[in-house]
Design an enzyme around this catalytic site. Sequence first.
Site, PDB file in Angstrom:
ATOM      1  N   CYS A 144       0.854  -1.186   0.000  1.00  0.00           N
ATOM      2  CA  CYS A 144       0.000   0.000   0.000  1.00  0.00           C
ATOM      3  C   CYS A 144       0.888   1.234   0.000  1.00  0.00           C
ATOM      4  CB  CYS A 144      -0.887  -0.014   1.244  1.00  0.00           C
ATOM      5  SG  CYS A 144      -1.952   1.430   1.373  1.00  0.00           S
ATOM      6  N   HIS A 181      -9.264  -3.638  -1.661  1.00  0.00           N
ATOM      7  CA  HIS A 181      -8.235  -2.880  -0.937  1.00  0.00           C
ATOM      8  C   HIS A 181      -8.581  -1.382  -0.944  1.00  0.00           C
ATOM      9  CE1 HIS A 181      -3.822  -1.981   0.017  1.00  0.00           C
ATOM     10  NE2 HIS A 181      -4.301  -0.799  -0.339  1.00  0.00           N
ATOM     11  N   GLU A 182      -8.941  -0.872  -2.140  1.00  0.00           N
ATOM     12  CA  GLU A 182      -9.231   0.566  -2.261  1.00  0.00           C
ATOM     13  C   GLU A 182     -10.539   0.925  -1.559  1.00  0.00           C
ATOM     14  OE1 GLU A 182      -6.850   2.366  -3.150  1.00  0.00           O
ATOM     15  OE2 GLU A 182      -5.634   0.808  -4.082  1.00  0.00           O
ATOM     16  N   HIS A 238     -10.069   1.606   1.986  1.00  0.00           N
ATOM     17  CA  HIS A 238      -9.565   2.952   2.311  1.00  0.00           C
ATOM     18  C   HIS A 238     -10.723   3.939   2.525  1.00  0.00           C
ATOM     19  CE1 HIS A 238      -5.247   2.621   2.105  1.00  0.00           C
ATOM     20  NE2 HIS A 238      -5.250   2.122   0.886  1.00  0.00           N
TER      21      HIS A 238
HETATM   22 ZN   LIG Z   1      -3.673   1.172  -0.031  1.00  0.00          ZN
END
Ligand SMILES: [Zn+2]
Length: 173
Positions: free
Chosen positions: A100, A142-143, A146
């Site tokens: 990341c 993953h995004e 966030h």
């Molecule tokens: Zn990330």
Amino acid sequence: MRSLTILQRGEPVLAQMAAPVDNVNQITIQQLITDLKTTVSAAKGVGIAAPQVGVSLRLFLMCSAPSERYPDAPLLPLTVVINPEILDTSNQQELGWEGCLSVKGKRALVPRYSSIDVSYIDETGAKHQQTLTGFIARIFQHELDHLDGITFIERLDNESDAINEQQWQKITQ
Ligand SMILES: [Zn+2]
């Protein structure tokens, strides 16, 4: 063309729930997308989310291609994802290596759904609904994390399961 500063884990904005984008045509949103494209390409990332540059909005970019950071990444044209939702997931999760841009120098095996049905709007406001699998599904999850204030470190049983980049290179090359 501006490359923005990528914030590191520990910054409060990376632990916040981001707000939906209500008008993709706003000049500030279009400028943000342009700046994120420059930023993710300069950082050689495969994705970047608005909170990583300090903007707490539900927007991210995916731009997968084989690179030094991700040698086995499939080719995906740059995709702008706004107000994403996961509609359905596979029963199965699989482990895969992740890094990341906001967790510099660390890699870990992270469990993700191998297949997901998603919806989102793009930078023109067009709606998309599609099924993503494998590495692209992994980037999306993953995004999206966030946008919910989660980094991949929080997905591990133990923070010490993350290894440093040099160890990772030895294992995977
Ligand atoms: Zn990330």
